[in-house]
Design a protein around this motif. Structure first.
Motif, PDB file in Angstrom:
ATOM      1  N   ALA A 121       0.845  -1.194   0.000  1.00 43.74           N
ATOM      2  CA  ALA A 121       0.000   0.000   0.000  1.00 43.74           C
ATOM      3  C   ALA A 121       0.883   1.247   0.000  1.00 43.74           C
ATOM      4  O   ALA A 121       1.739   1.414   0.866  1.00 43.74           O
ATOM      5  N   ASP A 122       0.678   2.118  -0.982  1.00 48.53           N
ATOM      6  CA  ASP A 122       1.453   3.354  -1.028  1.00 48.53           C
ATOM      7  C   ASP A 122       0.634   4.561  -0.599  1.00 48.53           C
ATOM      8  O   ASP A 122       1.120   5.689  -0.568  1.00 48.53           O
ATOM      9  N   VAL A 168     -12.136   3.363  10.040  1.00 54.74           N
ATOM     10  CA  VAL A 168     -11.481   2.346   9.218  1.00 54.74           C
ATOM     11  C   VAL A 168     -10.363   3.004   8.421  1.00 54.74           C
ATOM     12  O   VAL A 168     -10.345   4.223   8.244  1.00 54.74           O
ATOM     13  N   ILE A 169      -9.439   2.185   7.961  1.00 52.06           N
ATOM     14  CA  ILE A 169      -8.338   2.676   7.128  1.00 52.06           C
ATOM     15  C   ILE A 169      -8.454   2.039   5.752  1.00 52.06           C
ATOM     16  O   ILE A 169      -8.423   0.809   5.618  1.00 52.06           O
ATOM     17  N   GLU A 170      -8.640   2.883   4.757  1.00 52.22           N
ATOM     18  CA  GLU A 170      -8.722   2.409   3.380  1.00 52.22           C
ATOM     19  C   GLU A 170      -7.318   2.402   2.769  1.00 52.22           C
ATOM     20  O   GLU A 170      -6.545   3.348   2.949  1.00 52.22           O
ATOM     21  N   LEU A 171      -7.001   1.319   2.059  1.00 49.00           N
ATOM     22  CA  LEU A 171      -5.663   1.143   1.490  1.00 49.00           C
ATOM     23  C   LEU A 171      -5.709   1.244  -0.035  1.00 49.00           C
ATOM     24  O   LEU A 171      -6.644   0.741  -0.669  1.00 49.00           O
ATOM     25  N   TYR A 172      -4.670   1.877  -0.606  1.00 54.10           N
ATOM     26  CA  TYR A 172      -4.612   2.072  -2.053  1.00 54.10           C
ATOM     27  C   TYR A 172      -3.200   1.773  -2.549  1.00 54.10           C
ATOM     28  O   TYR A 172      -2.211   1.910  -1.812  1.00 54.10           O
ATOM     29  N   GLN A 176      -5.433   2.735  -6.906  1.00 54.06           N
ATOM     30  CA  GLN A 176      -6.423   1.663  -6.939  1.00 54.06           C
ATOM     31  C   GLN A 176      -6.648   1.102  -5.533  1.00 54.06           C
ATOM     32  O   GLN A 176      -5.690   0.868  -4.782  1.00 54.06           O
ATOM     33  N   PRO A 177      -7.906   0.895  -5.147  1.00 54.98           N
ATOM     34  CA  PRO A 177      -8.198   0.399  -3.794  1.00 54.98           C
ATOM     35  C   PRO A 177      -7.703  -1.035  -3.594  1.00 54.98           C
ATOM     36  O   PRO A 177      -7.856  -1.886  -4.465  1.00 54.98           O
ATOM     37  N   LEU A 178      -7.097  -1.257  -2.438  1.00 57.31           N
ATOM     38  CA  LEU A 178      -6.640  -2.597  -2.061  1.00 57.31           C
ATOM     39  C   LEU A 178      -7.576  -3.255  -1.045  1.00 57.31           C
ATOM     40  O   LEU A 178      -7.611  -4.469  -0.927  1.00 57.31           O
ATOM     41  N   GLY A 179      -8.284  -2.422  -0.301  1.00 57.91           N
ATOM     42  CA  GLY A 179      -9.152  -2.958   0.741  1.00 57.91           C
ATOM     43  C   GLY A 179      -9.162  -2.046   1.952  1.00 57.91           C
ATOM     44  O   GLY A 179      -8.678  -0.904   1.913  1.00 57.91           O
ATOM     45  N   MET A 180      -9.731  -2.544   3.063  1.00 60.84           N
ATOM     46  CA  MET A 180      -9.813  -1.762   4.293  1.00 60.84           C
ATOM     47  C   MET A 180      -9.257  -2.579   5.453  1.00 60.84           C
ATOM     48  O   MET A 180      -9.192  -3.804   5.392  1.00 60.84           O
ATOM     49  N   MET A 181      -8.884  -1.889   6.526  1.00 57.49           N
ATOM     50  CA  MET A 181      -8.410  -2.572   7.726  1.00 57.49           C
ATOM     51  C   MET A 181      -8.816  -1.774   8.960  1.00 57.49           C
ATOM     52  O   MET A 181      -9.108  -0.574   8.886  1.00 57.49           O
ATOM     53  N   GLU A 182      -8.857  -2.475  10.089  1.00 61.88           N
ATOM     54  CA  GLU A 182      -9.170  -1.819  11.344  1.00 61.88           C
ATOM     55  C   GLU A 182      -7.920  -1.140  11.906  1.00 61.88           C
ATOM     56  O   GLU A 182      -6.821  -1.675  11.799  1.00 61.88           O
ATOM     57  N   PRO A 183      -8.084   0.035  12.510  1.00 58.20           N
ATOM     58  CA  PRO A 183      -6.940   0.665  13.175  1.00 58.20           C
ATOM     59  C   PRO A 183      -6.737   0.057  14.564  1.00 58.20           C
ATOM     60  O   PRO A 183      -7.552  -0.731  15.040  1.00 58.20           O
ATOM     61  N   LYS A 184      -5.640   0.444  15.203  1.00 58.40           N
ATOM     62  CA  LYS A 184      -5.395   0.105  16.600  1.00 58.40           C
ATOM     63  C   LYS A 184      -5.514   1.389  17.406  1.00 58.40           C
ATOM     64  O   LYS A 184      -4.667   2.266  17.310  1.00 58.40           O
ATOM     65  N   ILE A 185      -6.602   1.495  18.177  1.00 58.94           N
ATOM     66  CA  ILE A 185      -6.845   2.697  18.967  1.00 58.94           C
ATOM     67  C   ILE A 185      -5.960   2.664  20.215  1.00 58.94           C
ATOM     68  O   ILE A 185      -5.953   1.683  20.956  1.00 58.94           O
TER      69      ILE A 185
END
Length: 220
Positions: A121-122, A168-172, A176-185
């Protein structure tokens, strides 16, 4: 070691069990020993106790003795485990830790968070939504600059209301979208308790999570 904020239900229960003056197995053992001794002392010399029956009673005596010893060992082990859990729980109180979750119980102020952004992810984008699914704020993240901080402002530069939000954190990659992930609060641990043999942590921001799902934040 400061163990403020610790409640140990398991430790109290185990200590109570260990302090009991008697238990059913011990009582059975003492009763059997008394009866066997009286039987031997009062047996008829002309009709002594049958050897087979005597051997069976001795076997019963041995079995009860072993149960008493096993019970004592189990109580001792239970106390040691409870003390270990209490000591481990105390190590968490006052420390900053990260909880992997997309749900943020917001109580005001800035919120620190981090994430293990994959190497491919960039570009990463934090997206914050309210419980109705409406976007409250977005923030571009530099994967090399974690941890990050959300300042508690909406996209209209207004103070966000207290309440529950989804982060949420969206990755690209290359746009181009790669997907999403949960953050660590990230938040400070204010309380630790032992529930059903598991260490549960309470946080300054009102989150609650098992210690097995929490990461200690070094250097905080």
């Amino acid at each position: 070691m400061d163990v403020t904020g610790i409640t140990s239900t398991s430790a109290q229960t185990s200590a109570g069990a260990a302090n009991q003056s008697s238990n059913p197995i011990s009582e059975d053992f003492d009763t059997f020993l008394t009866l066997l001794t009286a039987q031997i002392r009062n047996q008829d010399p002309l009709a002594p106790l049958d050897s087979t029956q005597f051997v069976e009673q001795l076997a019963t005596f041995s079995s009860l003795e072993q149960q008493v010893r096993t019970n004592d060992h189990l109580e001792s082990i239970s106390l040691m485990i409870a003390e270990l859990f209490t000591s481990t729980a105390g190590d968490w109180v006052g420390q900053d830790a990260a909880v992997t979750t997309s749900w943020l119980p917001y109580q005001g102020g800035a919120v620190s968070f981090t994430a293990d952004i994959p190497a491919e992810a960039d570009q990463a984008l934090m997206v914050l939504r309210d419980t109705a699914g409406e976007v409250v704020d977005t923030q571009s993240l530099d994967p090399a600059q974690s941890p990050w901080s959300w300042d508690g402002k909406t996209s209209k530069n207004a103070d966000a209301e207290h309440g529950l939000y989804q982060m949420v954190i969206e990755l690209y990659q290359g746009g181009q979208p790669l997907g999403m992930m949960e953050p660590k609060i990230i938040s400070k641990v204010t309380q630790a308790s032992i529930e059903n043999g598991e260490i549960m942590l309470g946080f300054e921001n009102n989150m609650t999570q098992s210690a097995t799902k929490v990461t200690r934040v070094a250097g905080e």
